[in-house]
Structures are given as structure tokens and as C-alpha cells.
Design a protein around this motif. Structure first.
Motif, PDB file in Angstrom:
ATOM      1  N   ARG A   1       0.812  -1.223   0.000  1.00 56.73           N
ATOM      2  CA  ARG A   1       0.000   0.000   0.000  1.00 56.73           C
ATOM      3  C   ARG A   1       0.843   1.269   0.000  1.00 56.73           C
ATOM      4  N   LEU A   2       2.143   1.141   0.285  1.00 51.74           N
ATOM      5  CA  LEU A   2       3.010   2.316   0.422  1.00 51.74           C
ATOM      6  C   LEU A   2       3.713   2.690  -0.878  1.00 51.74           C
ATOM      7  N   GLU A   3       3.461   1.946  -1.940  1.00 50.48           N
ATOM      8  CA  GLU A   3       4.141   2.218  -3.215  1.00 50.48           C
ATOM      9  C   GLU A   3       3.747   3.598  -3.744  1.00 50.48           C
ATOM     10  N   GLY A   4       4.753   4.415  -4.041  1.00 52.01           N
ATOM     11  CA  GLY A   4       4.515   5.737  -4.607  1.00 52.01           C
ATOM     12  C   GLY A   4       4.077   6.780  -3.605  1.00 52.01           C
ATOM     13  N   LEU A   5       4.069   6.459  -2.324  1.00 54.17           N
ATOM     14  CA  LEU A   5       3.631   7.404  -1.295  1.00 54.17           C
ATOM     15  C   LEU A   5       4.831   7.949  -0.525  1.00 54.17           C
ATOM     16  N   LYS A   6       4.735   9.203  -0.132  1.00 51.75           N
ATOM     17  CA  LYS A   6       5.792   9.846   0.647  1.00 51.75           C
ATOM     18  C   LYS A   6       5.413   9.819   2.123  1.00 51.75           C
ATOM     19  N   ILE A   7       6.264   9.197   2.944  1.00 54.64           N
ATOM     20  CA  ILE A   7       6.001   9.089   4.386  1.00 54.64           C
ATOM     21  C   ILE A   7       6.454  10.369   5.077  1.00 54.64           C
ATOM     22  N   LYS A   8       5.538  11.019   5.768  1.00 50.31           N
ATOM     23  CA  LYS A   8       5.853  12.270   6.446  1.00 50.31           C
ATOM     24  C   LYS A   8       6.184  12.055   7.927  1.00 50.31           C
ATOM     25  N   ARG A   9       5.472  11.161   8.565  1.00 48.29           N
ATOM     26  CA  ARG A   9       5.671  10.922   9.998  1.00 48.29           C
ATOM     27  C   ARG A   9       5.256   9.497  10.326  1.00 48.29           C
ATOM     28  N   TYR A  10       5.875   8.921  11.326  1.00 48.17           N
ATOM     29  CA  TYR A  10       5.514   7.565  11.726  1.00 48.17           C
ATOM     30  C   TYR A  10       5.409   7.479  13.246  1.00 48.17           C
ATOM     31  N   THR A  11       4.571   6.558  13.719  1.00 50.13           N
ATOM     32  CA  THR A  11       4.405   6.309  15.149  1.00 50.13           C
ATOM     33  C   THR A  11       4.461   4.806  15.383  1.00 50.13           C
ATOM     34  N   VAL A  12       5.342   4.395  16.274  1.00 45.38           N
ATOM     35  CA  VAL A  12       5.420   2.995  16.693  1.00 45.38           C
ATOM     36  C   VAL A  12       4.728   2.881  18.043  1.00 45.38           C
ATOM     37  N   SER A  13       3.826   1.925  18.184  1.00 47.33           N
ATOM     38  CA  SER A  13       3.068   1.795  19.431  1.00 47.33           C
ATOM     39  C   SER A  13       3.009   0.344  19.882  1.00 47.33           C
ATOM     40  N   LEU A  14       2.977   0.175  21.185  1.00 44.38           N
ATOM     41  CA  LEU A  14       2.755  -1.125  21.813  1.00 44.38           C
ATOM     42  C   LEU A  14       1.370  -1.079  22.434  1.00 44.38           C
ATOM     43  N   GLU A  15       0.438  -1.870  21.891  1.00 46.61           N
ATOM     44  CA  GLU A  15      -0.955  -1.833  22.331  1.00 46.61           C
ATOM     45  C   GLU A  15      -1.152  -2.717  23.570  1.00 46.61           C
ATOM     46  N   PRO A  16      -2.266  -2.538  24.292  1.00 48.92           N
ATOM     47  CA  PRO A  16      -2.552  -3.388  25.456  1.00 48.92           C
ATOM     48  C   PRO A  16      -2.637  -4.877  25.121  1.00 48.92           C
ATOM     49  N   THR A  17      -2.880  -5.186  23.839  1.00 51.15           N
ATOM     50  CA  THR A  17      -2.953  -6.588  23.418  1.00 51.15           C
ATOM     51  C   THR A  17      -1.579  -7.248  23.355  1.00 51.15           C
ATOM     52  N   GLY A  18      -0.500  -6.445  23.512  1.00 50.89           N
ATOM     53  CA  GLY A  18       0.852  -6.977  23.401  1.00 50.89           C
ATOM     54  C   GLY A  18       1.386  -6.945  21.982  1.00 50.89           C
ATOM     55  N   LYS A  19       0.627  -6.365  21.030  1.00 50.02           N
ATOM     56  CA  LYS A  19       1.033  -6.292  19.629  1.00 50.02           C
ATOM     57  C   LYS A  19       1.655  -4.923  19.326  1.00 50.02           C
TER      58      LYS A  19
END
Length: 400
Positions: free
Chosen positions: A150-168
Motif C-alpha cells: 500500500r506504500l508504493e509511490g507514497l511519501k512518508i511524512k511521519r511515523y508512530t510505533v506503538s505497543l498496544e494493550p494486546t501486546g502487539k
């Protein structure tokens, strides 16, 4: 590239699942902790500064960024984080104080390492897709993800890495997407009344049923009950141990039983939330494709939740999320969304305009005493909403 063609770039969010290895999990926990540490130390500095001299000027995000250099010298572990992530933490803290000064939010709170959700945000310039299921993140390197097609041809401006309560672990990306095209006009208009028994009722007479995931909700309730009991038992044991042993102290996190129950509960709750979001996405996409002008009520959901007899139904239907999805999808696809006042929409006859007075919620159908028109309460309200929206649209076009 056609220079004569206007390119419409839209900001959208994409969420991927992350599968970090053991070393990367340790790195991510370190980066979560660094973000939390910088937030807490800057917040404490602002509080102490005000306490010592209330008339002193507030140190904004640029001033906090300048202090980061000294902090990194004093605390070398901060260098393990991406530099921009710590600056973004300062930016969010600065924005929180701005909202406080405008009386639009409460005082920022300290972050806890025991919070059930941990995250950090960084600059997406250095994020790159390496392969179908691999991305490169700053300081982390190559990390396994879900599908990146889904990221083909798209410019990434910002990213967030998160650890959810599910452990994922999840990676949320904010991207520029030039591929979103306006939909073909249909010439149709619709008014939508938000309901309790049904999710939404259109002026065409169609009723979208409310969201239901009974089995998952039952499992979530059972898991919540089990979690509460296990946590209570663990809390009692911790207090007994700490009372009888003055030299060695225990913490609630030492008991794994209730933590397993917390994760099970979180997974069922996440399943319900994801199913609800998917259901709302399908409905809002269908509406945007079918109509050029959509008129909805400008409801104050926060005020409506004070009615305890309706709060659960309103929360389950997620009126705010429904409206939010309609707003950005109309913007994406070149459709128009109009918000109107909800006052008396269910009490006024949509045929003759007669105001019949306030009616209890139990009355779902009524006949106008003036023109003898038979009304379904919700459909009548949606027609009145549409009429108000079209009037406002005419006024706007007349001014233009």
C-alpha cells in the motif's frame, strides 16, 4: 508528468503490524522510555518554573529543543532515540500547554511506564520500504511488518510505533497520497439522522442497523470480570507481603496471572473496536459514493453522554467516529458535508412545518394535527435535516 494538470495531494493514515525480534523489542522499549523521560522532565521543569515565579514566561518547544542538547550530555541513553522523536515529544507538550492557555484542555499529565499503551513518534523521511514485508526504521533498522504494498509511490511524512494493550506492535504512518481521485457526481443529496435503535436513518427512508458483535462483547465482559478478580487478589497479596516483609517489597507487576487476564481482555475489546470501525467504514464509503451532498446533525456527543440511559447506545454506535469518517472522505472524494443544528428536527412536520411540541423517545410514529401527514419520527427528522442543509447551501452559494 503533466505540468498542466493539478495534482491533489491528500494526507492519509496507514497502519501496519510490526513483528520485532527480541533485540528490537528492547530497542523499542528504550525509545518509549526516552520519549516518556523527556516529556516528564520538561513538564516538571515547566511546573517548577511556574511555582518559583508565576510571572515568568513559558519556555516553548524551541526552548525545550535547545535544552535537549544538555540533556543528552547528562543522560547519554537519550542518544539511542531518533533525534526528531524527542523534538516531536517537545512539540506535543508545547501544543498541550497552548491548549491549556486557551482554556481548551486540561493541564498536561506525567506519563507512566506502567501505562497500558506505549508509543513514540518520529520523522518519516528516513523510513523506507525494503521488501514486501520489511521496512527500515531509524535506529531500529530492518524490521518485519505486514504487507507494505500500500506504500508504493507514497511519501512518508511521519511515523508512530506503538505497543498496544494486546501486546502487539503497530506502525502508524502519515503519508502524502496523490492517487486519491474525486468520485463522479451522482446529483443526489441526503439528510442523515443519527439514531439509538438504528445507527443512521436517511431522508430516503433507509435505516442502517446499529452495530452488533454480541459474542465478542460477551467474551470481553467475561474477560473484564476475570481480570478484575485476579487484579484484586494480586493486590491483596502484595499488600499482605509488603506489610509482613519490610526488607523485600513486591509490586503488582510481579504477579503474571492478572497480566495475562488483562491481555486477554484487551484482545477481545480490540476485536469489538476493529469490527465496529470496519462496519462504519463500509457505511460511510457507501454514503460518499452515493451522494454529492450529505447533511448531518451537529451533535455535541459529550453532552449527550451525560444521559446515562442512552450513553451505552450512543457509545456503541460511535456517532463521533461516524461523523469524522464522513468529513475526511467527503474531502478526499470531492463531496460536500453540511452540519446543521439538531434542534426540533423530530418535532417539526417536514411536510407543512408545523411544530407539534416535544415528544418522549417512546413515541416513534406520529400524525401531524395540521396536515394529517403520517410520520416515522426518524425519517421525518432526516428530511428536516436535509431541508436545513439545502437552505444553508443556497445561502453560501448566494454569498459567493
Amino acid at each position: 508528468f503533466d505540468y498542466g494538470k493539478e495534482v491533489k495531494i491528500m494526507i492519509k493514515g496507514i497502519k501496519l503490524r510490526l513483528y520485532p525480534n527480541t533485540k528490537q523489542r528492547d530497542q523499542l522499549l528504550q525509545m518509549f522510555g526516552n520519549d516518556r523521560f523527556v516529556w516528564n522532565i520538561m513538564l516538571n521543569m515547566a511546573n517548577e518554573r511556574y511555582k518559583n515565579n508565576p510571572s515568568s514566561s513559558f519556555v516553548g518547544e524551541y526552548g525545550m529543543d535547545y535544552l535537549l542538547k544538555r540533556l543528552k550530555q547528562e543522560y547519554p541513553f537519550l542518544k539511542k532515540s531518533e533525534a526528531r522523536s524527542l523534538q516531536i515529544s517537545n512539540h506535543y507538550l508545547g501544543q498541550s500547554f497552548k491548549m491549556l492557555f486557551k482554556h481548551q484542555g486540561g493541564h498536561p499529565k506525567f506519563k507512566s511506564r506502567k501505562a497500558i499503551r506505549q508509543s513514540y513518534t518520529g520523522d518519516g523521511t528516513n523510513c523506507k520500504v525494503l521488501a514486501k514485508r520489511y521496512m527500515r526504521l531509524p535506529k531500529i533498522g530492518s524490521i518485519k511488518t505486514s504487507k507494505t504494498s500500500r506504500l508504493e509511490g507514497l511519501k512518508i511524512k511521519r511515523y508512530t510505533v506503538s505497543l498496544e494493550p494486546t501486546g502487539k506492535y503497530y506502525l502508524s504512518l502519515m503519508v502524502d497520497d496523490p492517487n486519491i481521485q474525486s468520485l463522479e457526481p451522482t446529483g443526489a443529496v441526503v439528510g442523515i439522522d443519527m439514531g439509538v435503535a438504528d445507527l443512521a436513518i436517511t431522508s430516503d427512508g433507509y435505516k442502517y442497523p446499529k452495530f452488533e458483535a454480541n459474542w465478542y462483547e460477551q467474551q470481553a465482559n467475561k474477560a473484564q470480570s476475570k481480570f478484575s478478580k485476579r487484579k484484586h487478589r494480586a493486590l491483596v497479596r502484595v499488600r499482605q507481603w509488603n506489610y509482613n516483609h519490610k526488607d523485600i517489597k513486591q509490586d503488582l507487576s510481579d504477579y503474571q496471572n492478572w497480566q495475562q487476564a488483562r491481555q486477554t481482555k484487551a484482545r477481545y475489546q480490540a476485536k469489538v473496536a476493529n469490527k465496529r470501525k470496519d462496519y462504519l467504514h463500509k457505511i460511510t464509503t457507501e454514503l460518499v459514493k452515493s451522494y454529492d451532498v450529505i447533511v448531518i446533525e451537529d451533535l455535541k456527543t459529550k453532552n449527550l453522554l451525560k444521559n446515562h440511559s442512552l450513553a451505552k447506545s450512543i457509545t456503541n454506535n460511535s456517532w463521533y467516529l461516524f461523523r469524522e469518517m464522513l468529513e475526511y472522505k467527503c474531502k478526499w472524494y470531492g463531496k460536500e458535508l453540511i452540519k446543521v443544528s439538531p434542534n426540533y428536527t423530530s418535532q417539526i412536520c417536514s411536510n407543512c412545518g408545523y411544530h407539534s411540541g416535544k415528544k418522549p423517545l417512546e413515541i416513534r410514529e406520529w400524525t401531524c394535527p395540521k396536515c394529517n401527514t403520517y410520520h416515522d419520527r426518524d425519517i421525518n427528522a432526516s428530511i428536516n435535516i436535509l431541508n436545513r442543509g439545502l437552505k444553508e447551501l443556497k445561502k453560501v452559494k448566494a454569498r459567493d
